[in-house]
Design a protein around this motif. Structure first.
Motif, short mmCIF file in Angstrom:
data_model
loop_
_atom_site.label_atom_id
_atom_site.label_comp_id
_atom_site.label_asym_id
_atom_site.label_seq_id
_atom_site.Cartn_x
_atom_site.Cartn_y
_atom_site.Cartn_z
N GLY A 10 72.69 -47.58 -14.33
CA GLY A 10 74.09 -47.93 -14.55
C GLY A 10 74.94 -46.70 -14.82
O GLY A 10 76.04 -46.55 -14.28
N ALA A 11 74.42 -45.79 -15.62
CA ALA A 11 75.15 -44.55 -15.92
C ALA A 11 75.26 -43.68 -14.67
O ALA A 11 76.31 -43.07 -14.42
N GLN A 12 74.21 -43.63 -13.88
CA GLN A 12 74.23 -42.81 -12.67
C GLN A 12 75.19 -43.38 -11.63
O GLN A 12 75.83 -42.63 -10.89
N LEU A 13 75.31 -44.70 -11.56
CA LEU A 13 76.24 -45.32 -10.60
C LEU A 13 77.70 -45.02 -10.96
O LEU A 13 78.57 -45.06 -10.10
N ASP A 14 77.96 -44.72 -12.24
CA ASP A 14 79.31 -44.39 -12.68
C ASP A 14 79.60 -42.89 -12.67
O ASP A 14 80.69 -42.47 -13.07
N VAL A 21 75.61 -40.57 -7.32
CA VAL A 21 75.81 -41.99 -7.04
C VAL A 21 74.93 -42.42 -5.87
O VAL A 21 74.30 -43.48 -5.90
#
Length: 113
Positions: A10-14, A21
């Motif tokens: 989740g943090a990497q997607l943001d 990403v």
């Protein structure tokens, strides 16, 4: 599912960096594919839906360019039955070999069909 793995993705997607990403999307699709494959063999699961989900995620991942860096997120082994789908079930993740990533993705000369 492992909550730390989901929180990390989740943090990497943001992340503001497009390469980060892309790697997170790649890992997310891989984790969903592996989870759907495991679910397909569970007693009482809808095998056709699970296999369809695994195939769609695999097809979607194939449309993405390879990530240019980083290591894959370790896919947690789901527990048997419905407990394997519970995101609050923490268990040690197996060690996966590092991905072989080329130094630069190949340039596309034409649009995929």
């Amino acid at each position: 599912m492992s909550t730390p793995a989901l929180a990390y993705l989740g943090a990497q997607l943001d992340a503001p960096d497009a390469a980060t990403v892309l790697a997170a999307v790649w890992d997310t699709l891989t984790l969903i594919t592996e989870l759907a494959d495991a679910t397909a063999f569970e007693e009482g699961s809808d095998e056709l839906q699970a296999m369809a989900a695994a195939q769609r995620c695999s097809q979607a991942r194939d449309l993405l360019p390879l990530p240019t860096g980083g290591e894959p997120v370790a896919a947690p082994v789901p527990a048997a039955g419905a407990a394997g789908l519970d995101p609050d079930t923490d268990r040690p993740a197996p060690v996966r070999p590092a991905a072989v990533v080329p130094s630069a993705p190949p340039a596309m000369t034409s649009a995929p069909t």
